[in-house]
Each structure stands twice: as structure tokens, then as C-alpha cells.
Design a protein around this motif. Sequence first.
Motif, short mmCIF file in Angstrom:
data_model
loop_
_atom_site.label_atom_id
_atom_site.label_comp_id
_atom_site.label_asym_id
_atom_site.label_seq_id
_atom_site.Cartn_x
_atom_site.Cartn_y
_atom_site.Cartn_z
N VAL A 118 0.86 -1.19 0.00
CA VAL A 118 0.00 0.00 0.00
C VAL A 118 0.89 1.23 0.00
CG1 VAL A 118 -1.92 -1.14 1.17
CG2 VAL A 118 -0.17 0.03 2.54
N ASP A 119 0.30 2.37 -0.35
CA ASP A 119 1.06 3.62 -0.38
C ASP A 119 1.07 4.31 0.98
OD1 ASP A 119 1.65 3.90 -3.36
OD2 ASP A 119 -0.53 3.60 -3.34
N LEU A 120 0.06 4.00 1.81
CA LEU A 120 -0.11 4.71 3.08
C LEU A 120 -0.93 3.86 4.03
CD1 LEU A 120 -0.06 7.49 4.72
CD2 LEU A 120 -2.23 8.00 3.56
N ILE A 121 -0.60 3.96 5.32
CA ILE A 121 -1.40 3.32 6.38
C ILE A 121 -1.91 4.40 7.31
CG2 ILE A 121 -1.37 1.76 8.37
CD1 ILE A 121 0.84 0.16 6.88
N ILE A 122 -3.21 4.41 7.55
CA ILE A 122 -3.83 5.28 8.56
C ILE A 122 -4.42 4.37 9.62
CG2 ILE A 122 -5.65 6.96 9.02
CD1 ILE A 122 -5.30 8.05 6.23
N ILE A 123 -4.10 4.64 10.89
CA ILE A 123 -4.52 3.72 11.95
C ILE A 123 -4.97 4.46 13.20
CG2 ILE A 123 -2.09 3.52 12.70
CD1 ILE A 123 -2.75 0.63 13.59
N GLN A 124 -6.05 3.93 13.79
CA GLN A 124 -6.42 4.31 15.15
C GLN A 124 -5.98 3.15 16.04
OE1 GLN A 124 -10.52 4.37 16.40
NE2 GLN A 124 -10.11 5.74 18.11
N PRO A 125 -4.84 3.28 16.73
CA PRO A 125 -4.31 2.15 17.50
C PRO A 125 -5.22 1.75 18.66
CG PRO A 125 -2.62 3.82 17.11
CD PRO A 125 -3.94 4.44 16.75
N THR A 126 -5.30 0.45 18.89
CA THR A 126 -6.07 -0.08 20.02
C THR A 126 -5.23 -0.18 21.28
OG1 THR A 126 -5.48 -2.33 19.39
CG2 THR A 126 -7.54 -1.47 18.50
N ASP A 127 -3.90 -0.09 21.12
CA ASP A 127 -2.99 -0.27 22.26
C ASP A 127 -1.70 0.48 21.97
OD1 ASP A 127 -0.76 -1.76 23.83
OD2 ASP A 127 -2.60 -2.56 24.71
N ASN A 128 -1.15 1.14 23.00
CA ASN A 128 0.06 1.96 22.82
C ASN A 128 1.28 1.15 22.42
OD1 ASN A 128 -1.18 4.34 23.47
ND2 ASN A 128 -0.56 4.32 25.61
N SER A 129 1.48 0.02 23.09
CA SER A 129 2.73 -0.72 22.94
C SER A 129 2.63 -1.96 22.07
CB SER A 129 3.27 -1.11 24.32
OG SER A 129 2.31 -1.89 25.03
N ALA A 130 1.44 -2.49 21.86
CA ALA A 130 1.29 -3.77 21.15
C ALA A 130 1.66 -3.68 19.68
CB ALA A 130 -0.14 -4.28 21.30
N LEU A 163 -14.85 11.66 44.72
CA LEU A 163 -14.64 11.46 43.29
C LEU A 163 -14.41 9.99 42.93
CD1 LEU A 163 -13.96 12.68 40.42
CD2 LEU A 163 -11.60 12.86 41.24
N ILE A 164 -15.02 9.57 41.82
CA ILE A 164 -14.76 8.27 41.23
C ILE A 164 -14.17 8.50 39.84
CG2 ILE A 164 -15.86 6.27 40.13
CD1 ILE A 164 -17.70 6.07 42.52
N LEU A 165 -13.09 7.78 39.51
CA LEU A 165 -12.49 7.83 38.18
C LEU A 165 -12.84 6.58 37.41
CD1 LEU A 165 -8.86 9.06 39.00
CD2 LEU A 165 -10.81 10.46 38.29
N VAL A 166 -13.25 6.76 36.16
CA VAL A 166 -13.43 5.63 35.26
C VAL A 166 -12.43 5.84 34.14
CG1 VAL A 166 -15.01 4.31 33.82
CG2 VAL A 166 -15.88 5.48 35.86
N GLU A 167 -11.35 5.08 34.16
CA GLU A 167 -10.23 5.34 33.26
C GLU A 167 -9.95 4.15 32.36
OE1 GLU A 167 -6.86 6.24 35.77
OE2 GLU A 167 -7.48 4.81 37.28
N TYR A 168 -8.86 4.25 31.60
CA TYR A 168 -8.45 3.18 30.70
C TYR A 168 -6.97 3.41 30.40
CZ TYR A 168 -8.66 -0.21 26.84
OH TYR A 168 -8.47 -1.30 26.01
N PRO A 169 -6.08 2.86 31.24
CA PRO A 169 -4.66 3.23 31.18
C PRO A 169 -3.84 2.52 30.11
CG PRO A 169 -5.05 1.72 33.01
CD PRO A 169 -6.39 2.00 32.39
N ARG A 170 -4.48 2.05 29.05
CA ARG A 170 -3.76 1.31 28.01
C ARG A 170 -3.48 2.16 26.76
NH1 ARG A 170 -6.89 -4.11 26.88
NH2 ARG A 170 -5.19 -4.35 25.38
N VAL A 171 -4.05 3.36 26.70
CA VAL A 171 -3.79 4.23 25.55
C VAL A 171 -3.50 5.65 26.03
CG1 VAL A 171 -5.12 2.90 23.85
CG2 VAL A 171 -6.28 4.58 25.26
N THR A 172 -2.71 6.38 25.24
CA THR A 172 -2.23 7.70 25.65
C THR A 172 -3.35 8.71 25.84
OG1 THR A 172 -1.81 8.17 23.30
CG2 THR A 172 0.06 7.44 24.62
N SER A 173 -4.36 8.69 24.97
CA SER A 173 -5.39 9.72 25.03
C SER A 173 -6.13 9.70 26.36
CB SER A 173 -6.39 9.55 23.87
OG SER A 173 -7.05 8.31 23.96
N THR A 174 -6.48 8.52 26.83
CA THR A 174 -7.24 8.44 28.08
C THR A 174 -6.36 8.72 29.30
OG1 THR A 174 -6.91 6.04 28.05
CG2 THR A 174 -8.95 6.87 27.14
#
Length: 340
Positions: free
Chosen positions: A88-100, A158-169
Amino acid sequence: MKAAIMISLLATSIFANAKDYRVAALYWSMDIEGQVAMRKGVEQRAQQITKTTEDKILIEPYVAGNGREGAKRQIEQFYSVLKDRTPVDLIIIQPTDNSALIGPLQLANKLKIPVIAYDQYILGGELTSFITSNNYQAGKLNAQYIEKLYPNDYEIKLILVEYPRVTSTIDRVEGFIDTFKKVHQNFKILKSYSAVEPVGGKKVGEEILKDFPDKNSVDVIFTINDGGGLPIVEVLAKAKRNEIKVATIDGDPRSIQNIRDKKLTVINSAQFCSQMGRESMQAGYDFLKNKKVSKRMLIPTFPVTAKTLSSFSGMEGELPKAIKLPWSKKRWQNQIKRFE
């Protein structure tokens, strides 16, 4: 005669430079409204480029899905794209995991295939460009609004509902907590949960009711996205826990309606998801045409409350004009930050 020849030569020259570009688009999932809007943005801009230039963008879509199985599937999809006999000429991706995805990204680098990531970063390897919302700002805006609802010396439960596997969250939680600390707002984190999609959100909502059954035992719940946050609101609303204030992020239409209906949610730092997709496709196309591309872009998030609803046109819309925030002395600015 000469004029006809010149026009013919010019047309031949234009079409000689035209090219069909194959773009592998690796999407996270189609279960969350924001992710659907991001995909729409990618594909809308691809269609626009095809219509307004001599080039043609051919999108080859892949959907990973949620959870560990989704992360595993995206790794397989990424490698599958790279092993294609016709690259392919280009890859665009929304990663599901930072390190995987380090392995396939490094292989893409070796094969000299440009990779544009949006929403989430990939640790290790080289990204051609990374486009995301200003996620730290999203958490910050939520905290700035919430702290105005309580005296500084009041200890917010306070209660936090987080997801520490990706940078955005991760950035969203840091923006929220850092802001509380900066303004010296007293608070206590009662418990942290993890949810980023509907199934996990419903489960967390039920766990919150079980862990904190008494009214007024929780003041505020901060959820890092609407994918997990909306089911939590539904569970709590059904249990008539209307004393709880929910601060969330994304801009899902259902969450915006909850603000209108005064249904627990009091602020939603909304993303411009389609804009993120559009910027990602444009950055990729610009790179293929040998134009300079920003290494990182931060798209602002907009604080939707009962008082700012009229300024927000939706996660698929364009950035609104800069406005004065009713609860702050500062103005919300609508510029995209670009870093070389």
C-alpha cells in the motif's frame, strides 16, 4: 492547430502525474459513536481528494474490535497489510494499544511505508504524523467546570473511570487531576474503575451501585469517554442516583442529550472526531505529494454544558468560533496546534 496541440500536451502532462493511491485504514471499532465519526472523516476527505484532484484515493478498511481480542486482531491486520505482495502507499490507523503495535510499525518503517496514527499514539517506531484531540485540555476543561460547583475547602468525593492502556485516556485523567491540584480543590478519589466501551461501562455502573449504595456517598464521576460513560449514566439514572454529577469526554449525541435533559451529565468535553479523521487523511495525502506535514497535531476539545450547547454543532461538525466560557475568565480558543 498549435493551441490544440498545447492543450493536448497539457492534458497528457496532468494525467501523467495522476496516481491511484492505496490506503489501508485500520480502524479500532464501530461500536462507539466517536470512532464511527473518525472513520467518516477519513473517508470523506479521501472522497473529496478524489473529486477535486486528478489523483484517486482507494481506501482498504479493516476493523479490529474492542478488548484484548480487538488489540490482537489489529496486530494481525497490520502485519497482513505489510505482507501484501503489492504494498500500500499509506497506512492510517487508530491504535487499540500503545505498545502492542511496535513490531508492525517498525516493519512499516523498514519497508518505507508512511504511517499516520490518529487518536492514540504508538510507542516505538516512527510515525509520519500523529493527529489527536487535545486530551489533556479535555480533562482540564472538565475539572475547571466541576471545581466551580463546590467550595475549594469541600472534599469532593470522586470516582475515576479510566483506561490506562492508551495515551489519550491517560492524558485526560492527568488533565483532570492536575487541574484540581493547581486550583487547590480538595478532593478524594474513592475508587478507580476501568471502562472504555459499552459492555465494560454497564459492568462498572453496576459495580459503583454495589460499592457505593448510599445516596450522597459519591459527588462526581469522571469518565474518560462516552463509550464507557453512557452505560454508567444509564445504570445510575435507572437507580435514581440523580445526586451524582458526571463529567465526561467525547461529544456523543446521546451524552449531549443527557446534558439537555439534566440527566446526571453536567459537562462533556467534546471531540471533533470527523475533523480528526479529515486531518489524518489530508496529512497522509500531503506526505504522498511531497508536502511538509506536521509531526503532531492537537485538535481542541469543546466544553459542552447547559450554557454552551448552542455553540456545539456535533462531533462531525467544524470547530466553532472562539467563545467566552460562562464559568471562567478565559476564552475557549478554536485553533489546531501543529508541531513540526
